[in-house]
Design an enzyme around this catalytic site. Structure first.
Site, PDB file in Angstrom:
ATOM      1  N   ARG A   1      47.844  22.449  37.881  1.00  0.00           N
ATOM      2  CA  ARG A   1      48.173  23.749  37.305  1.00  0.00           C
ATOM      3  C   ARG A   1      49.645  23.918  36.912  1.00  0.00           C
ATOM      4  NH1 ARG A   1      44.950  28.272  40.617  1.00  0.00           N
ATOM      5  NH2 ARG A   1      44.949  29.305  38.601  1.00  0.00           N
TER       6      ARG A   1
ATOM      7  N   ARG B   1      40.974  37.552  49.204  1.00  0.00           N
ATOM      8  CA  ARG B   1      41.831  37.605  48.012  1.00  0.00           C
ATOM      9  C   ARG B   1      41.064  38.102  46.799  1.00  0.00           C
ATOM     10  NH1 ARG B   1      45.170  32.265  47.073  1.00  0.00           N
ATOM     11  NH2 ARG B   1      45.782  33.614  45.381  1.00  0.00           N
TER      12      ARG B   1
ATOM     13  N   CYS C   1      47.780  23.547  43.414  1.00  0.00           N
ATOM     14  CA  CYS C   1      47.031  24.258  44.446  1.00  0.00           C
ATOM     15  C   CYS C   1      45.742  23.499  44.707  1.00  0.00           C
ATOM     16  CB  CYS C   1      46.771  25.701  44.046  1.00  0.00           C
ATOM     17  SG  CYS C   1      45.491  25.878  42.826  1.00  0.00           S
TER      18      CYS C   1
ATOM     19  N   ASP D   1      35.115  29.649  37.288  1.00  0.00           N
ATOM     20  CA  ASP D   1      35.106  30.466  38.507  1.00  0.00           C
ATOM     21  C   ASP D   1      33.697  30.771  39.016  1.00  0.00           C
ATOM     22  OD1 ASP D   1      37.846  30.451  38.439  1.00  0.00           O
ATOM     23  OD2 ASP D   1      38.048  32.473  37.627  1.00  0.00           O
TER      24      ASP D   1
ATOM     25  N   LYS E   1      39.850  41.429  39.566  1.00  0.00           N
ATOM     26  CA  LYS E   1      41.124  40.913  40.098  1.00  0.00           C
ATOM     27  C   LYS E   1      41.962  40.279  38.996  1.00  0.00           C
ATOM     28  CE  LYS E   1      41.106  36.670  42.051  1.00  0.00           C
ATOM     29  NZ  LYS E   1      42.033  35.634  41.601  1.00  0.00           N
ATOM     30  N   ASN E   2      41.340  39.406  38.194  1.00  0.00           N
ATOM     31  CA  ASN E   2      42.139  38.652  37.221  1.00  0.00           C
ATOM     32  C   ASN E   2      42.551  39.476  36.005  1.00  0.00           C
ATOM     33  OD1 ASN E   2      42.104  36.509  38.912  1.00  0.00           O
ATOM     34  ND2 ASN E   2      40.533  35.343  37.807  1.00  0.00           N
TER      35      ASN E   2
END
Ligand code: EPZ
Length: 432
Positions: A129, A407, A124, A314, A22-23
């Site tokens: 951030r 997500r 968030c 993560d 994803k990233n």
């Protein structure tokens, strides 16, 4: 809203295919904005964040086509992006609010069109951030930056200018954004203290295939010689190291054995080291990683998150949960984000023994058992940690708010079921 129902106690055994990252995919999609030719991305994961990013690009004028494909035995997506003309130079609040990675439109639009209005993402669930490093770097490259009504309005006369930048934090997002801006700038840009995450290497590799001149890939000093124009390309997204690390923990926590097909061991060296120290057997193969915890008694480990190649933030929530099943105490320290222990109160409700000290450290002590409960998390990785806890808890765990998981984890319940988990998705309609 959908939920996951998990009945704990099953040992997980088998193989899991690791999807495209994803990233990596999110900045790659935005990099397609740098050319008026077709960019094809293969091995794309089917995730709601990808759908959101595609929606943003369509709003900007990109024509997108998608096809199903099978890569290495795994069903995935292949997308083509074509941005001949822009129909808008605005990334509106509604898109950025849904997904902060929308800020990857900033570098490409400024570089190709000299203008963008981007809604500021704001904080968030895991921290404040800010975007100060992105904005200050672009200013140093000659952009005019104004903040108005919650938007960044960035513009430049003619082209951005290459310059020597020193980042005060090795930010992943700022490195990607500035690299995408610098490839079309006039002159040479040097980024010192650039982030070195593999997803940045993937972006740099694709940009070079499009005609960019980036060197120093994989190091903390990137040199980018600006070119006048980029052309189209076909690029295969790298495997998702965080998804692989998450399923490695699923094998370890259930004392099972899972082969992670397509996982790249070289991108997971620090987590692999911690798992081995804890007592898990890991075999690194060219195209997979085998995680074998059958019959293992795990020993608690201290770990501290850090920039790559350090321990990834993560994977912090998942490893913290694993340490609940390891003998002794483990100290988990979070250094990247200031609010990333939101999974702890929910784990406590399941019977965990964890003490959080300030915002930075948690002491985790082993428990004989966790007990199923209804739980919810406020971010993607914390939600996966609750799934892990559910896999070993006595009784039934209901994980709420699973839009977070959608997500970032493709086919989560199918993948876990295929290795023996008792997990199902319930949607509200079924329950009524
Ligand atoms: C990326 O976020 C990832 N997101 C995150 O993935 C990941 O946790 C993070 O990198 C760290 O590895 C994507 O790739 C889309 P940073 P990013 O800029 O780029 C501070 C997930 O679960 N900072 O490297 O936003 C910042 O506040 C997630 O998939 C500034 O102060 O992370 C943080 O404390 C969530 N000013 C630190 O730097 C800036 O201008 C690192 O952030 C930029 C960042």
């Amino acid at each position: 809203m959908d939920r996951l129902k998990i009945k704990g106690g099953k040992q997980l055994n088998g193989q899991i295919y690791i999807s495209g990252a994803k990233n990596a995919a999110l900045p790659l999609i935005c990099a397609s904005l740098l050319t008026d030719e077709v960019v094809t991305l293969t091995n794309m994961p089917l995730l709601s964040d990808i759908i959101s990013m595609n929606a943003l690009l369509e709003q900007l004028g990109t024509k997108i086509e998608s096809r199903d494909e099978i890569i290495d035995g795994n069903a995935c997506k292949n997308y083509t992006y074509l941005t001949k003309e822009f129909s808008s130079l605005v990334a509106p609040y509604d898109y950025v609010r849904k997904m902060r990675a929308s800020y990857y439109a900033l570098g490409p639009l400024l570089a190709r069109k000299g203008y963008i209005e981007l809604s500021l993402p704001g904080g968030c669930a895991i921290g404040a951030r800010p975007m100060d490093i992105h904005l200050s770097a672009l200013e140093q490259m000659g952009a005019n930056i104004e903040i108005k009504n919650g938007y960044v309005i960035a513009s430049v006369d003619k082209r951005l200018k290459g310059t020597h930048l020193v980042f005060n934090i090795a930010s992943v997002g700022a490195t990607c954004n500035v690299m995408m801006a610098a490839v079309l700038a006039d002159g040479i840009t040097i980024i010192e203290n650039a982030a070195r995450e593999p997803e940045i290497g993937d972006l740099a590799a694709m940009l070079n295939d499009m005609g960019a001149k980036i060197s120093g890939i994989g190091t903390s000093v990137l040199r980018i010689e600006g070119v006048e124009k980029l052309h189209g390309t076909i690029h295969k997204v790298i495997p998702d190291r965080i998804e692989a690390g998450s399923y490695a923990v699923a094998a370890a926590i259930t004392r099972g054995k899972i082969e992670l097909i397509n996982a790249q061991a070289e991108t997971l060296q620090t987590p692999i080291k911690i798992l081995r120290q804890a007592g898990v057997k890991i075999e690194e193969k060219p195209q997979s990683i085998v995680v074998d915890a059958r019959g293992c008694k795990l020993v608690g480990q201290d770990l501290m998150t850090d920039y790559y190649p350090g321990f990834p933030t993560d994977l912090q929530a998942q490893f913290l949960t694993l340490m609940l099943t390891a003998e002794g105490a483990s100290m988990i320290t979070e250094t990247i984000f200031e609010n990333r222990f939101m999974h702890v109160p929910e784990l406590l409700r399941m019977g965990a023994n964890i003490n959080v000290h300030g915002h930075a450290s948690a002491i985790v002590r082993s428990v004989d058992k966790l007990y199923g409960a209804p739980v919810m998390a406020t971010d993607l990785r914390a939600s996966f940690a609750l799934v892990l806890a559910g896999l070993i808890a006595e009784g039934e765990t209901i994980v709420n708010r699973i839009y977070h998981l959608d997500r970032g984890y493709e086919k989560l319940e199918q993948k876990l079921r295929s290795v023996g988990a008792d997990i199902e998705r319930i949607n509200n309609k079924e329950e009524e």
